[in-house]
Design an enzyme around this catalytic site. Structure first.
Site, PDB file in Angstrom:
ATOM      1  N   GLY A 305       8.658  19.671 -15.214  1.00 28.66           N
ATOM      2  CA  GLY A 305       8.910  18.250 -15.002  1.00 28.66           C
ATOM      3  C   GLY A 305       8.696  17.457 -16.272  1.00 28.66           C
ATOM      4  O   GLY A 305       8.180  17.964 -17.274  1.00 28.66           O
ATOM      5  N   GLY A 307       7.564  13.383 -17.831  1.00 28.17           N
ATOM      6  CA  GLY A 307       6.964  12.081 -17.600  1.00 28.17           C
ATOM      7  C   GLY A 307       7.360  11.120 -18.696  1.00 28.17           C
ATOM      8  O   GLY A 307       8.318  11.349 -19.438  1.00 28.17           O
ATOM      9  N   ARG A 308       6.619  10.024 -18.801  1.00 31.71           N
ATOM     10  CA  ARG A 308       6.936   9.031 -19.827  1.00 31.71           C
ATOM     11  C   ARG A 308       6.766   9.588 -21.232  1.00 31.71           C
ATOM     12  O   ARG A 308       7.612   9.390 -22.102  1.00 31.71           O
ATOM     13  CB  ARG A 308       6.031   7.806 -19.653  1.00 31.71           C
ATOM     14  CG  ARG A 308       6.437   6.874 -18.539  1.00 31.71           C
ATOM     15  CD  ARG A 308       5.403   5.775 -18.379  1.00 31.71           C
ATOM     16  NE  ARG A 308       4.116   6.316 -17.948  1.00 31.71           N
ATOM     17  CZ  ARG A 308       2.985   5.623 -17.948  1.00 31.71           C
ATOM     18  NH1 ARG A 308       2.961   4.388 -18.374  1.00 31.71           N
ATOM     19  NH2 ARG A 308       1.867   6.175 -17.526  1.00 31.71           N
ATOM     20  N   PHE A 309       5.652  10.286 -21.458  1.00 29.37           N
ATOM     21  CA  PHE A 309       5.336  10.749 -22.803  1.00 29.37           C
ATOM     22  C   PHE A 309       5.173  12.262 -22.893  1.00 29.37           C
ATOM     23  O   PHE A 309       4.897  12.780 -23.970  1.00 29.37           O
ATOM     24  CB  PHE A 309       4.024  10.106 -23.290  1.00 29.37           C
ATOM     25  CG  PHE A 309       3.986   8.611 -23.135  1.00 29.37           C
ATOM     26  CD1 PHE A 309       4.995   7.825 -23.648  1.00 29.37           C
ATOM     27  CD2 PHE A 309       2.944   8.004 -22.467  1.00 29.37           C
ATOM     28  CE1 PHE A 309       4.966   6.452 -23.501  1.00 29.37           C
ATOM     29  CE2 PHE A 309       2.900   6.627 -22.317  1.00 29.37           C
ATOM     30  CZ  PHE A 309       3.921   5.850 -22.835  1.00 29.37           C
ATOM     31  N   VAL A 312       5.980  18.870 -18.843  1.00 32.24           N
ATOM     32  CA  VAL A 312       5.119  19.887 -18.241  1.00 32.24           C
ATOM     33  C   VAL A 312       5.925  21.172 -18.107  1.00 32.24           C
ATOM     34  O   VAL A 312       7.013  21.178 -17.525  1.00 32.24           O
ATOM     35  CB  VAL A 312       4.592  19.440 -16.867  1.00 32.24           C
ATOM     36  CG1 VAL A 312       3.694  20.516 -16.264  1.00 32.24           C
ATOM     37  CG2 VAL A 312       3.830  18.131 -16.993  1.00 32.24           C
ATOM     38  N   LYS A 327       0.820  20.792 -20.218  1.00 28.45           N
ATOM     39  CA  LYS A 327       1.282  19.414 -20.384  1.00 28.45           C
ATOM     40  C   LYS A 327       1.392  19.148 -21.881  1.00 28.45           C
ATOM     41  O   LYS A 327       0.386  19.038 -22.578  1.00 28.45           O
ATOM     42  CB  LYS A 327       0.307  18.440 -19.724  1.00 28.45           C
ATOM     43  CG  LYS A 327       0.738  16.980 -19.830  1.00 28.45           C
ATOM     44  CD  LYS A 327      -0.271  16.058 -19.156  1.00 28.45           C
ATOM     45  CE  LYS A 327       0.143  14.598 -19.292  1.00 28.45           C
ATOM     46  NZ  LYS A 327      -0.842  13.684 -18.663  1.00 28.45           N
ATOM     47  N   ASP A 417      -2.417   4.983 -12.057  1.00 27.33           N
ATOM     48  CA  ASP A 417      -1.014   5.416 -12.128  1.00 27.33           C
ATOM     49  C   ASP A 417      -0.671   6.278 -10.915  1.00 27.33           C
ATOM     50  O   ASP A 417      -0.077   7.350 -11.045  1.00 27.33           O
ATOM     51  CB  ASP A 417      -0.765   6.195 -13.424  1.00 27.33           C
ATOM     52  CG  ASP A 417       0.723   6.343 -13.735  1.00 27.33           C
ATOM     53  OD1 ASP A 417       1.534   5.571 -13.182  1.00 27.33           O
ATOM     54  OD2 ASP A 417       1.077   7.240 -14.520  1.00 27.33           O
TER      55      ASP A 417
END
Length: 592
Positions: A305, A307-309, A312, A327, A417
């Site tokens: 997956g 994310g913003r930054f 993974v 990550k 978050d």
């Protein structure tokens, strides 16, 4: 078996005998001899021109025979030739160093072929010797026997059969497993207090077998005796703690595989541990041990997956084969100190609904957190894949999330978050467990003066984050119930633009449309109303939410096996698909 007749000649009398089929030639699928092979040369007898001892030709004698005279049997001369045929090919073999390796195959043909063995297709054939035996028996079995093999004997072997009718080759690979070579000399990457961080390179001869782990030994300065420090280490990096203050140490490493343990590496440089007085003078600041051996320790298993930054990815530990999650955070957008805060925060927490973190690595362009792998994926994807979903199941999921939030708040930590993408599912033995992940925004809250930056899509932000006012522990309560509302498949505040979405959040403008909430109980709606409160201090704490009527239903023993009315997940599936293609950047500020 086949009956073969050999006529008399000048050297031997006539003879008959049975020969096996594999000597005569190959067979078709039905078991009969292949007709396409010209195995026999038929020599027809020549009746003309041959005379007996009295000068009478055979033709004249045959015409003069009476009716009562029995004709003689005329012997037909059958002689055959068969090209070399591989009836049993070589098979690859794996043996331990020092043992005997035997490679066998079966090759038949007539005339009898000449057998030669070759190693790695070298021009010169293998010859017999003290440790090499070559055999080829009457049954066509060709054997190569190698005694006291070593790693140098590993490679491809070929058996070549040659006759005047053709050539055939069969090949196989011999693998000789030996103890691994010694690892590289350990280096002192860092030394903090009574802890030393060691790193080393794996043995150069990895083909000797999969490395299963490493053993670390130490000795004190001035001593020749080595002592066991850690018997098993799955990586090429390790922190050794609780060393004796005031002493000087040296370390060495050995590698292990299925065959045995290697010779130890060269010893490391000496490292001195501060005395107790020196340690007392220093501040007790937490220190993170960064490792730089990610490529040596893990193999990549594909993306899980984004994310913003961060991205993974699944990773497999080379020594143990354990699957974990990596990550990977780009250095250009996240500071090293921020990653250390996330790592330290997760390491300090132990809860069944929080993902575990194990290690911290650094490469030339990324920071890497090694975490627990949760293969079932995101919660909303899991719900959409199920055949049945109802309000009782939804309440159980929310209860688990609130349980984790309650634990965090007792530790004075706000997640900040809690969006659907950060809620994963761990399923096993009929039990569904929710896992909270991504603590990049998490903060210790000791007062009401921390203002959280507005970074990312505002759909799941609280009013205080959007308005730029201080956040608190109850900020997570707003986020939990925003998620609860979305179980209906619609978002409580989403509008045509991000500006309008922010306006709806600040004004707390939401409702329960009948077309989406007709089958939802009033207890669920009451809990959402109590939590989606604009003022931070008026929101209930996590413990109060856990004691609500809607959540308590999940803990009540049910006397009936009937399930509540199912909730359609078609809108939720559309919601998930929209989130996958939605930009998650808003007011993103570059690092100074």
């Amino acid at each position: 078996m086949f009956l073969v007749h050999r006529p008399a000649n000048n050297n031997s009398p006539a003879a008959e005998g049975w020969l096996p089929a594999h000597v005569i030639g190959p067979k078709d699928i039905d078991g009969s001899l292949k007709k396409t092979w010209q195995m026999f040369k038929l020599k027809k007898p020549n009746f003309r021109g041959k005379e007996d001892n009295n000068g009478n030709s055979l033709e004249r004698r045959s015409k003069s025979l009476g009716r009562d005279t029995k004709p003689r049997k005329i012997a037909v001369d059958f002689s055959f030739e068969v090209p070399p045929i591989i009836q049993q090919p070589l098979t690859s073999l794996t043996v331990q160093a020092g043992s005997t390796a035997v490679l066998t195959c079966r090759i038949c043909g007539r005339p009898r072929p000449t057998i030669t063995w070759r190693y790695q297709d070298r021009p010169s054939p293998i010859t017999p010797g003290p440790l090499v035996m070559l055999l080829y028996n009457e049954e066509g079995m060709a054997t190569l026997q190698l005694s006291q093999v070593s790693h140098a004997d590993s490679g491809e072997y070929s058996c070549v059969a040659i006759s005047e009718l053709g050539t055939v080759v069969t090949r196989a690979t011999l693998t000789v497993l030996d103890r691994p070579g010694p690892p590289g000399m350990p280096t002192i990457r860092n030394q903090v207090g009574t802890a030393v961080h060691l790193e080393w390179s794996p043995p150069p001869q990895m083909q000797n077998g999969q490395i299963q782990g490493y053993t670390i030994e130490f000795r004190e300065a001035g001593s020749d005796m080595w002592h066991l420090a850690i018997p098993y280490v799955p990586n090429t990096s390790q922190v050794i703690g609780d060393l004796e203050p005031g002493l000087t140490y040296q370390f060495r490493v050995s590698a292990n595989n299925a065959i045995g343990i290697s010779q130890p590496s060269l010893p490391s440089a000496y490292v001195a541990v501060p005395s107790e007085y020196e340690l007392s003078e220093r501040e007790d600041a937490p220190c993170v041990m960064w490792k730089t051996t990610f490529e040596n320790d893990f193999t990549d298993g594909g993306e899980l997956g984004k994310g913003r930054f961060a991205v993974v990815r699944r990773c497999i530990q080379r020594c143990s084969g354990q699957e974990l999650a990596a990550k990977i955070i780009a250095k250009r957008v996240v500071r090293k100190e921020a990653v250390e805060v996330e790592f330290n925060t997760l390491q300090s927490l132990q809860h069944q609904h929080l993902a575990q973190v194990y290690d911290l690595y650094e490469t030339s362009n990324a920071h890497i957190l090694i975490m627990q792998l949760i293969p079932q994926g995101r919660l909303f994807d899991y719900i959409c894949s199920r055949q049945h979903f109802d309000e009782l199941m939804a309440a159980e999921y929310v209860r688990q999330i609130l349980d984790a939030v309650h634990y965090l708040h007792n530790c004075r930590i706000a997640h900040l978050d809690l969006k659907p993408e950060n809620l994963l599912v761990e399923a096993g033995a009929g039990v569904i467990g929710i896992k909270l992940v991504d603590f990049g925004d998490a903060r210790h809250i000791y007062n009401n003066y921390y203002i959280h930056p507005m970074v990312g899509n505002p759909e799941f932000m609280s009013p205080e984050v959007i308005s730029g006012t201080p956040v608190g522990l109850q900020t997570d309560i707003w986020l939990v119930l925003s998620f609860t509302y979305c179980l209906s498949g619609v978002s409580p505040f989403l509008d045509e633009s991000q500006e309008e979405t922010c306006s709806n959040i600040v004004r707390n403008d939401f409702c329960f449309p009948d077309e989406y909430f007709a089958g939802i109980s009033s207890d669920a709606k009451d809990l959402v109303r109590s939590m989606l409160v604009e003022e931070l201090n008026k929101r209930p704490v996590a413990q109060a939410c856990l004691e609500s009527q809607w959540i308590k239903k999940t803990c009540t023993q049910r006397t009936s096996g009937l399930r509540p009315k199912p909730i359609a997940t078609a809108r939720l599936a559309d919601f998930v698909e929209r989130r996958k293609h939605q930009s998650d950047t808003y007011l993103l500020k570059a690092l100074p």
